[in-house]
Design a protein around this motif. Sequence first.
Motif, PDB file in Angstrom:
ATOM      1  N   THR A  89       0.834  -1.209   0.000  1.00 39.59           N
ATOM      2  CA  THR A  89       0.000   0.000   0.000  1.00 39.59           C
ATOM      3  C   THR A  89       0.866   1.255   0.000  1.00 39.59           C
ATOM      4  O   THR A  89       0.588   2.219  -0.720  1.00 39.59           O
ATOM      5  CB  THR A  89      -0.930   0.010   1.229  1.00 39.59           C
ATOM      6  OG1 THR A  89      -1.791  -1.129   1.182  1.00 39.59           O
ATOM      7  CG2 THR A  89      -1.784   1.274   1.260  1.00 39.59           C
ATOM      8  N   ALA A  90       1.922   1.227   0.813  1.00 38.89           N
ATOM      9  CA  ALA A  90       2.818   2.382   0.894  1.00 38.89           C
ATOM     10  C   ALA A  90       3.530   2.623  -0.433  1.00 38.89           C
ATOM     11  O   ALA A  90       3.619   3.766  -0.912  1.00 38.89           O
ATOM     12  CB  ALA A  90       3.836   2.175   2.011  1.00 38.89           C
ATOM     13  N   ILE A  91       4.015   1.566  -1.053  1.00 37.15           N
ATOM     14  CA  ILE A  91       4.765   1.748  -2.304  1.00 37.15           C
ATOM     15  C   ILE A  91       3.818   2.128  -3.450  1.00 37.15           C
ATOM     16  O   ILE A  91       4.189   2.888  -4.361  1.00 37.15           O
ATOM     17  CB  ILE A  91       5.589   0.481  -2.628  1.00 37.15           C
ATOM     18  CG1 ILE A  91       6.788   0.859  -3.487  1.00 37.15           C
ATOM     19  CG2 ILE A  91       4.753  -0.597  -3.293  1.00 37.15           C
ATOM     20  CD1 ILE A  91       7.842  -0.233  -3.594  1.00 37.15           C
ATOM     21  N   LEU A 169      12.148  17.628  -1.074  1.00 39.53           N
ATOM     22  CA  LEU A 169      12.839  16.587  -0.317  1.00 39.53           C
ATOM     23  C   LEU A 169      13.444  15.537  -1.251  1.00 39.53           C
ATOM     24  O   LEU A 169      14.626  15.200  -1.134  1.00 39.53           O
ATOM     25  CB  LEU A 169      11.861  15.918   0.659  1.00 39.53           C
ATOM     26  CG  LEU A 169      11.365  16.777   1.823  1.00 39.53           C
ATOM     27  CD1 LEU A 169      10.251  16.053   2.577  1.00 39.53           C
ATOM     28  CD2 LEU A 169      12.521  17.095   2.764  1.00 39.53           C
ATOM     29  N   GLU A 170      12.650  15.022  -2.159  1.00 42.40           N
ATOM     30  CA  GLU A 170      13.170  13.991  -3.043  1.00 42.40           C
ATOM     31  C   GLU A 170      14.060  14.569  -4.140  1.00 42.40           C
ATOM     32  O   GLU A 170      14.996  13.907  -4.597  1.00 42.40           O
ATOM     33  CB  GLU A 170      12.027  13.178  -3.646  1.00 42.40           C
ATOM     34  CG  GLU A 170      10.938  14.001  -4.293  1.00 42.40           C
ATOM     35  CD  GLU A 170       9.616  13.240  -4.330  1.00 42.40           C
ATOM     36  OE1 GLU A 170       9.466  12.361  -5.186  1.00 42.40           O
ATOM     37  OE2 GLU A 170       8.751  13.559  -3.502  1.00 42.40           O
ATOM     38  N   LEU A 180      15.550   5.825  -6.648  1.00 42.66           N
ATOM     39  CA  LEU A 180      14.120   6.008  -6.396  1.00 42.66           C
ATOM     40  C   LEU A 180      13.676   5.244  -5.154  1.00 42.66           C
ATOM     41  O   LEU A 180      12.914   5.763  -4.335  1.00 42.66           O
ATOM     42  CB  LEU A 180      13.323   5.547  -7.621  1.00 42.66           C
ATOM     43  CG  LEU A 180      11.824   5.877  -7.625  1.00 42.66           C
ATOM     44  CD1 LEU A 180      11.606   7.382  -7.596  1.00 42.66           C
ATOM     45  CD2 LEU A 180      11.152   5.259  -8.854  1.00 42.66           C
ATOM     46  N   PHE A 181      14.174   4.009  -4.996  1.00 44.59           N
ATOM     47  CA  PHE A 181      13.788   3.221  -3.825  1.00 44.59           C
ATOM     48  C   PHE A 181      14.367   3.808  -2.545  1.00 44.59           C
ATOM     49  O   PHE A 181      13.729   3.772  -1.489  1.00 44.59           O
ATOM     50  CB  PHE A 181      14.255   1.770  -3.983  1.00 44.59           C
ATOM     51  CG  PHE A 181      13.800   0.883  -2.860  1.00 44.59           C
ATOM     52  CD1 PHE A 181      12.485   0.418  -2.807  1.00 44.59           C
ATOM     53  CD2 PHE A 181      14.669   0.532  -1.837  1.00 44.59           C
ATOM     54  CE1 PHE A 181      12.048  -0.389  -1.760  1.00 44.59           C
ATOM     55  CE2 PHE A 181      14.247  -0.273  -0.796  1.00 44.59           C
ATOM     56  CZ  PHE A 181      12.931  -0.734  -0.752  1.00 44.59           C
ATOM     57  N   GLN A 182      15.576   4.351  -2.608  1.00 39.11           N
ATOM     58  CA  GLN A 182      16.173   4.986  -1.427  1.00 39.11           C
ATOM     59  C   GLN A 182      15.365   6.200  -0.993  1.00 39.11           C
ATOM     60  O   GLN A 182      15.199   6.446   0.209  1.00 39.11           O
ATOM     61  CB  GLN A 182      17.617   5.383  -1.718  1.00 39.11           C
ATOM     62  CG  GLN A 182      18.575   4.205  -1.754  1.00 39.11           C
ATOM     63  CD  GLN A 182      19.980   4.619  -2.148  1.00 39.11           C
ATOM     64  OE1 GLN A 182      20.175   5.542  -2.962  1.00 39.11           O
ATOM     65  NE2 GLN A 182      20.979   3.951  -1.589  1.00 39.11           N
ATOM     66  N   VAL A 183      14.858   6.964  -1.957  1.00 38.74           N
ATOM     67  CA  VAL A 183      13.995   8.109  -1.631  1.00 38.74           C
ATOM     68  C   VAL A 183      12.736   7.633  -0.921  1.00 38.74           C
ATOM     69  O   VAL A 183      12.315   8.203   0.093  1.00 38.74           O
ATOM     70  CB  VAL A 183      13.635   8.888  -2.914  1.00 38.74           C
ATOM     71  CG1 VAL A 183      12.547   9.926  -2.625  1.00 38.74           C
ATOM     72  CG2 VAL A 183      14.872   9.567  -3.480  1.00 38.74           C
ATOM     73  N   ILE A 188      10.462   9.221   2.276  1.00 40.42           N
ATOM     74  CA  ILE A 188       8.994   9.237   2.253  1.00 40.42           C
ATOM     75  C   ILE A 188       8.399   8.349   3.341  1.00 40.42           C
ATOM     76  O   ILE A 188       7.465   8.754   4.039  1.00 40.42           O
ATOM     77  CB  ILE A 188       8.476   8.803   0.864  1.00 40.42           C
ATOM     78  CG1 ILE A 188       9.046   9.720  -0.230  1.00 40.42           C
ATOM     79  CG2 ILE A 188       6.947   8.829   0.845  1.00 40.42           C
ATOM     80  CD1 ILE A 188       8.673  11.175  -0.061  1.00 40.42           C
ATOM     81  N   MET A 189       8.942   7.141   3.509  1.00 45.70           N
ATOM     82  CA  MET A 189       8.417   6.213   4.510  1.00 45.70           C
ATOM     83  C   MET A 189       8.483   6.790   5.929  1.00 45.70           C
ATOM     84  O   MET A 189       7.475   6.800   6.642  1.00 45.70           O
ATOM     85  CB  MET A 189       9.159   4.883   4.436  1.00 45.70           C
ATOM     86  CG  MET A 189       8.646   3.945   3.361  1.00 45.70           C
ATOM     87  SD  MET A 189       7.215   2.961   3.872  1.00 45.70           S
ATOM     88  CE  MET A 189       8.000   1.757   4.931  1.00 45.70           C
ATOM     89  N   PRO A 190       9.645   7.282   6.393  1.00 50.58           N
ATOM     90  CA  PRO A 190       9.692   7.831   7.751  1.00 50.58           C
ATOM     91  C   PRO A 190       8.757   9.028   7.955  1.00 50.58           C
ATOM     92  O   PRO A 190       8.122   9.151   9.009  1.00 50.58           O
ATOM     93  CB  PRO A 190      11.162   8.251   7.909  1.00 50.58           C
ATOM     94  CG  PRO A 190      11.901   7.402   6.931  1.00 50.58           C
ATOM     95  CD  PRO A 190      10.991   7.234   5.779  1.00 50.58           C
TER      96      PRO A 190
END
Length: 279
Positions: A89-91, A169-170, A180-183, A188-190
């Motif tokens: 859901t997050a991704i 931010l990104e 992209l995954f590191q961003v 974004i996740m935190p």
Amino acid sequence: MKEKTSLIGDTLWRICLVAFAISIIVPLLWLFYESLKTNREFFRDIWALPEVLQWKNYAKAWETFKFGQVFFNTLYYVGGSLLLGTFLTAINAFALTRIQFKGRAFIWSTIMLSLFLPGINALVPQYVLMRDLHLTNSLTGLIILDSLGESVFFLLLLSGFMQSLPKELEEGAFVDGASLFQVFWKIIMPLSMAGIVTVGIFKFIGLYNNFLGPFIYLGDESKYTMAVNMFFANARMQYSSDWVTLFAGVVISMLPPVILYILFQRKVMEGATLGAVKG
């Protein structure tokens, strides 16, 4: 006059809220003290308090309804679906809110259209697919089904958090060489953790109480989850009429979501409110 009208309105709302709370609390209290009776006391007077507290009903319910195995099955099913489903859901929310690509508007339109389609319509094709993939009668198959079956409500809720984050931010992270995954994972996740926790709690309650999926796909009694197990426990009462043991089992089955909500109710309220403001 205006203040008086406002006071009357507030009072009426509070009375309605108190009445609503009582309508929930009283049945729970009744269920609890009924579980501490003998069957003779229950059939004699359902409103009377127990003469002697029968705590042994809980030990009997644990053994009769095989709660040890059922809790393990439920933990595996709920835990696996919760971790994998929340991550997906997050991704998905990240991809649909933070990445510009062709067809994004069409995907959003399709997602919104699915809100008008009853989920029961997908039951037959889902079952045929699960059967052909040999995933029926499998808790792992249920985890895959529930994780990949995205909920529009959770997707929209989490998108509201991510959409409000500053684009700079990104952009700064990309300049520093981040992928992209590191961003997504480190930025974004935190920053979206309040929304992720809210979604996770709602998912937990929904998965724990999920009945239809496990009931349809699980045929082996040793794999039953909590909701299915309590359904068959209730069905057996027409032959045994051991209602006080069933009440004790219901109380045991209610404890995990009740405890979870007590521990995280503030985060749920804060997350839901923040999502509404940001969205």
